[in-house]
Design an enzyme around this catalytic site. Structure first.
Site, PDB file in Angstrom:
ATOM      1  N   ASP A 197       0.850  -1.175   0.000  1.00 56.48           N
ATOM      2  CA  ASP A 197       0.000   0.000   0.000  1.00 56.48           C
ATOM      3  C   ASP A 197       0.902   1.246   0.000  1.00 56.48           C
ATOM      4  OD1 ASP A 197      -2.246   1.667   0.135  1.00 56.48           O
ATOM      5  OD2 ASP A 197      -3.270   0.381   1.577  1.00 56.48           O
ATOM      6  N   GLU A 204     -10.731   6.477   4.651  1.00 56.96           N
ATOM      7  CA  GLU A 204      -9.716   5.879   5.519  1.00 56.96           C
ATOM      8  C   GLU A 204      -9.821   6.404   6.954  1.00 56.96           C
ATOM      9  OE1 GLU A 204      -5.933   4.915   3.691  1.00 56.96           O
ATOM     10  OE2 GLU A 204      -6.727   5.408   1.713  1.00 56.96           O
TER      11      GLU A 204
END
Length: 628
Positions: free
Chosen positions: A308, A514
């Site tokens: 990521d 997020e």
């Protein structure tokens, strides 16, 4: 003077011609050669520098054609909101992507780069793209075929901008709605998430019969490489805290969070992205047992594993505290491509040093590069590295918008319909003297789309892209003689004095993505609660909740006549009005448990303390009506 006989001259000429021909013929560039032969031939020609360059993915802002050429960079990404220009056209995108690709193709071996982007509910970074409902809504459709069609439409729109790789789907199993990424998850139930992996053949194309298990597949220039994410357990963290620790035994991990990866691999998914989160205290980005031991060896995944964003940095706390350790741990764990995304020279230098000094074995580098090249060969990047303008008309096409509208209709969940079953409020009559539309989300396209829309965190308002708000949809649907009054947050006196036939109240959550979306209270954004109270105290009301997850609604439920969960429907708000007014019936079923209070969380179907406001699988239905 040396004399040559004619036969000898002929032989020398033949040898020379053979040498020239051999120099021209390069095995890895021949699409007729078997995949394994092409990979082996290319890797035999590559230097260590060229190999490590393939393992790097950098942000568009850090890239240029010269950098691609100088450092042999293997991949570029656009992060959330990263665009060539504001409101860039597909033509501008294609031109920008091709400029970088020219740099890659000008290298000694001409290995094309692969450009990736987050296309998580349609091509969501791009102006005028079709924005589909977020996954939380798609889970409620219970319709894998629909999701497959959405994958195919998304692939066309991504390819329209010259991009061949999408960081989707998210196959997290969200076990706690307090998590800020819960809307990226199809369901709390792994079986629904497994079914929805049908988006992968939508994005990539159907796996040909007889394909070898685990080998990636991408079916040509109208399809994109997909990415199953985030491996593994991202949806199971304590209290839903993003990037935190998932505490569960191995059987629990296998039975809840792993099953959709098996499905994804069996469908030929090209890449898998590793999760920021930890499993029982061990960072997933450094987990050799689960990345190499399980994903690569046990599940026989043959695509590439990608980190990521700054995933290696976050192996340490604080991030980047010991980067050389992070490089060793992450690459050693089995990560093949590293989303650096800015300080790429540091990564290149550290990994090169570690390989030259035997800290990271050459075999690990070869495994990574082999996997990256496998995906690039399979998807035809070597034959068609440059994007063209042949698909630009696919971006935001009417056909795709109609598909998104269908998805909105099927995602809506009817939670309450009338104070009693004998007196349903829905479907609403199109013909009425005067109706009120209220609420912070009624005329707000950005709120309707949620996070990961144009910008990483999303945007409020109606200026971000093209689409239809719920208010506009209502206006499009009612009869011409029906008066619509829009008041975002009316007081009680206003509602009482206007003699409305009924009211539509649209409230919910603001956009987020997020960690910014982590919430311990899960309350409707202000002034949503007062809007519900003021309106529903004075007139019959249907409340439409626009949110990325179940929110606290129990305190207001008795006042509400009808309640609809609309999730984050995207740009095609007309789908909401289609069902509210009875052109189509309600069919959606909760793919998430709707809790009474946050104190109950986490609470998932099958738990011993299961006492929901609305249970998993709940959803009232209505029949379509013909209104004259």
């Amino acid at each position: 003077m040396v004399k040559f006989s004619m036969p000898l001259m002929g032989l020398m000429l033949l040898c020379w011609w053979a040498t020239v021909t051999e120099a021209k013929y390069i095995k890895y560039k021949d699409p007729k050669q078997p995949l394994g032969v092409r990979i082996k031939d290319l890797m035999a020609r590559m230097t260590l520098q060229e190999k490590i360059g393939q393992m790097v993915q950098i942000e568009r802002e850090a890239a240029s054609a010269d950098i691609m050429k100088k450092y042999f960079i293997g991949s570029i990404l656009s992060g959330g909101g990263s665009v060539p220009t504001k409101r860039a056209s597909p033509e501008t995108w294609v031109s920008a992507v091709n400029e970088y690709q020219k740099g890659s193709l000008s290298t000694r071996l001409g290995i094309p780069m692969i450009y990736g982007i987050d296309a998580v509910h349609g091509h969501n970074n791009v102006y005028n793209a079709t924005i589909f409902p977020h996954n939380v809504g798609l889970g409620a459709t219970r319709d894998p075929e629909l999701v497959k069609k959405i994958g195919a439409a998304t692939a066309l729109e991504v390819r329209a901008t010259g991009i061949p790789y999408a960081f989707a789907p998210c196959i997290a199993v969200c076990r706690d709605p307090r998590w800020g990424r819960c809307y990226e998850s199809y369901s709390e139930d792994h079986k629904i998430v497994q079914a929805m992996t049908e988006i992968i053949p939508g994005l990539q194309g159907d796996l040909p019969a007889g394909s070898q298990k685990g080998v990636p597949f991408v079916g040509g220039k109208t399809k994109v490489a997909a990415c199953a994410k985030h491996y593994v357990g991202d949806g199971g963290t304590t209290k839903g805290i993003n990037e935190n620790n998932t505490i569960i035994d191995f059987n629990g991990l296998l039975n809840i969070h792993m099953p959709a990866y098996r499905n994804s691999i069996s469908k030929g998914v090209a890449t898998v992205m590793v999760s920021y989160s930890s499993w029982n205290g061990k960072k997933m980005h450094a987990n050799h047992d689960l990345i190499t031991g399980f994903l690569k060896n046990k599940l026989r995944f043959r695509g590439f594993v990608i980190s990521d964003w700054q995933g290696l940095d976050r192996i340490t706390s604080p991030p980047h505290a010991n980067y050389s350790f992070s490089v060793e741990a992450g690459v050693g764990a089995g990560i093949d491509m590293v989303m650096v995304p800015y300080n790429f020279t540091e990564f290149l230098d550290d990994l090169t040093f570690q390989v030259k000094n035997g800290i990271v074995p050459m075999a690990r580098i070869d495994d990574a590069v082999k996997r990256i090249l496998r995906v690039k060969f399979v998807m035809g990047l070597f034959e068609n590295p440059m994007a063209d303008l042949s698909l630009v008309n696919q971006l935001g096409s009417q056909e795709h918008r109609e598909l998104a509208r269908e998805a909105v209709r099927k995602s809506l969940v009817l939670l309450k319909n009338g104070k009693s079953a004998e007196n349903p409020l829905l479907p609403l009559p199109k013909k009425a003297p005067k109706i009120l539309v209220a609420g912070s989300h009624a005329d707000n396209l950005g709120n309707q789309c949620g996070g990961w829309t144009i910008e990483w965190q999303g945007l409020g308002g109606n200026d971000l892209t093209s689409g239809t708000t719920i208010l506009t949809a209502v206006k499009n649907t009612v009869e011409s003689g029906t008066q619509i009054v829009y008041n975002q947050n009316p007081d009680l006196e206003f509602v009482k004095s206007n003699k409305f036939s009924y009211a539509i109240v649209v409230v919910g959550e603001p956009p987020y993505a997020e960690t910014a979306g982590d919430s311990m209270n899960l309350e409707i954004a202000e002034p949503g609660a007062s809007t519900i109270t003021n309106v529903c105290a004075a007139v019959k009301c249907v409340v439409v909740i626009v949110s990325g997850r179940p929110v606290v609604i129990q305190p207001y439920l008795a006042k509400i006549d009808a309640l609809v969960a609309a999730w984050l429907p995207g740009t095609e708000g007309q789908g909401v009005a289609d069902v509210l007014f009875g052109d189509y019936g309600f069919t959606g079923k909760l793919a998430r448990t709707w809790f009474k209070t946050v104190e109950q969380l986490p609470m998932n179907v099958g738990d011993p303390h299961y006492d929901p406001l609305f249970p998993f699988g709940f959803g009232l239905t209505t029949e379509p009506t013909k209104q004259t």
